[in-house]
Scaffold this motif. Sequence first.
Motif, mmCIF file in Angstrom:
data_model
loop_
_atom_site.group_PDB
_atom_site.id
_atom_site.type_symbol
_atom_site.label_atom_id
_atom_site.label_comp_id
_atom_site.label_asym_id
_atom_site.label_seq_id
_atom_site.Cartn_x
_atom_site.Cartn_y
_atom_site.Cartn_z
ATOM 1 N N ASP A 1 2.837 54.430 75.102
ATOM 2 C CA ASP A 1 1.764 55.037 75.879
ATOM 3 C C ASP A 1 0.642 55.417 74.924
ATOM 4 O O ASP A 1 0.788 56.324 74.102
ATOM 5 C CB ASP A 1 2.304 56.274 76.606
ATOM 6 N N SER B 1 7.751 50.108 68.992
ATOM 7 C CA SER B 1 8.321 50.071 70.338
ATOM 8 C C SER B 1 7.528 49.105 71.206
ATOM 9 O O SER B 1 6.314 48.951 71.061
ATOM 10 C CB SER B 1 8.286 51.470 70.955
ATOM 11 N N SER B 2 8.231 48.426 72.121
ATOM 12 C CA SER B 2 7.569 47.467 73.012
ATOM 13 C C SER B 2 6.737 48.184 74.071
ATOM 14 O O SER B 2 5.803 47.621 74.624
ATOM 15 C CB SER B 2 8.613 46.574 73.693
ATOM 16 N N GLU B 3 7.100 49.433 74.378
ATOM 17 C CA GLU B 3 6.369 50.209 75.376
ATOM 18 C C GLU B 3 5.845 51.484 74.735
ATOM 19 O O GLU B 3 6.595 52.427 74.487
ATOM 20 C CB GLU B 3 7.282 50.551 76.553
ATOM 21 N N ASP C 1 3.732 57.784 67.579
ATOM 22 C CA ASP C 1 3.686 57.328 68.970
ATOM 23 C C ASP C 1 3.621 58.487 69.958
ATOM 24 O O ASP C 1 3.008 58.374 71.017
ATOM 25 C CB ASP C 1 4.902 56.456 69.281
#
Length: 497
Positions: A241, A237-239, A262
């Motif tokens: 946390d 994923s590009s984003e 993730d």
Amino acid sequence: MGATVGKAVGNLQMFASFKLGDSELAISVALLQEVVNVPEAISPVPLAPAYLKGIFNLRGIVIPVVDMGVLLGLPRDEKALGKIAVVITEGVRIGLFFDSTSEILNVPAADVCAFNDAPEGVRAVVRSALKLNNGARLVEVIDPASLLKIENIASLLSSTEQKDETLKKKLTRRQCITFHSGDREFGLNISAIREIIRVPEIKRSSVQVEYSLGVVSLRGVVIPVLDFGKILQVQPSSEVDVEAKRIIIMKIEALYVGFMVDAVDSIKTYFEENLLPIPMFDQKKMSMMRGVLPVAEDRNVLLLAEDHILSDEEVDEFTRGHSLLYSKENAKALEKEAAGERHAYISFKLEYMLSTRLSSVHEIANLTEDMVKPPGFPDYVVGVQHMRGEVVTLVDLRMYYGMKFTGDYSSSRILIVKGAQGKIGLLVDSVESIDTVDESKKIKIPSLFAKDALTALRGDIQDVVELPDPTGKKKIFMVLDMPEVLRKLLNPQGSAA
């Protein structure tokens, strides 16, 4: 197998035609179940062929969706919304993804031209053509029977009959942890997971394989950490946390292995018999895909078989050169530890870090947009939410205990607990970890050291104990007495309202 023929109407054969870029393709109406709009939730399948767009749930049946543009190497109209033609061949339902529908064609049998050769592979999908307007318009005909080879056909024939609540009492009830890797949502049975930890320092190795991130020490035992996304070739994923990342510790054969994901999202309760079978293509790790768990209209969780995540060859590959580090003798230290009385605790955050027995939590869920606030309820009851046919009352624990109200529920989780009068959802700031605790190693801490927390939580703390976390660091567990919390919430006389 001969060329596909359309549904006969007198001397005419009936076909439905579809657009794919500038191309036009047809399917016999006799093989066409229905045409549907592209659903919001098409779940990609890891390690699948490039032409498999994903799977979706059509009234309780999992339908694989084949992107005909990718399969046939034809350009698509990127502006088109898309249509899915659901065909039935040999009792199997397959969704064919096109740009749009075109028209219904009634074609004389003489104008259905079968090809003489017997092509193989992708070329076998088109076995005939329709000669229209005296040959000025040619429409190629797709033969679904030649389209692809699907493995577990028998599982697709399972009944989709709806089961009532009485029948559900006889079904096999299970719980699973759901988590994200890239943009995919997966699930693993909670019984297969030893614990879930925050990401500690990971020590890299010069001889590790591509999907290996290094090793961590779990109470003195060296455990390899593998990138779950890389194992399944999931696009990252590009984003992401970084704080949300977790390591899921599992036992694979005789070894303990950590899988980096993730985010860990929730705990779901489901019935084994309601798990939807997945129609599998001939691909890697087919046996790993247990089924689809529908959790919302626009969300499906891909439930995995924990004993098929890694093959014997992969285990040999990432342990090569580390055999002493990952030896069975080292793993036995954890097994010996597990021989005592052990319980899983879930840690969550309010103003303080709290824990409770995982067994007291029915499931963990996300807050949805359909939450409704009924009139006349105490302020700490923030609303009710429908969850699989049941209405769950939602209590904001911050407001209940008089803590600072943030008003931000974007990262909140709901702990669903079950009382005598039904289910209650307890809103917490976040779920931090799931730890397996050896009860014999708990060190009780005098309540004086947690005086502020005990006062704020109105005596609902059952225990304050110190334990080493998975990395060996000491961790304070303030264990919330969940039965007592429920008793007060469900008894108006005992409520803090």
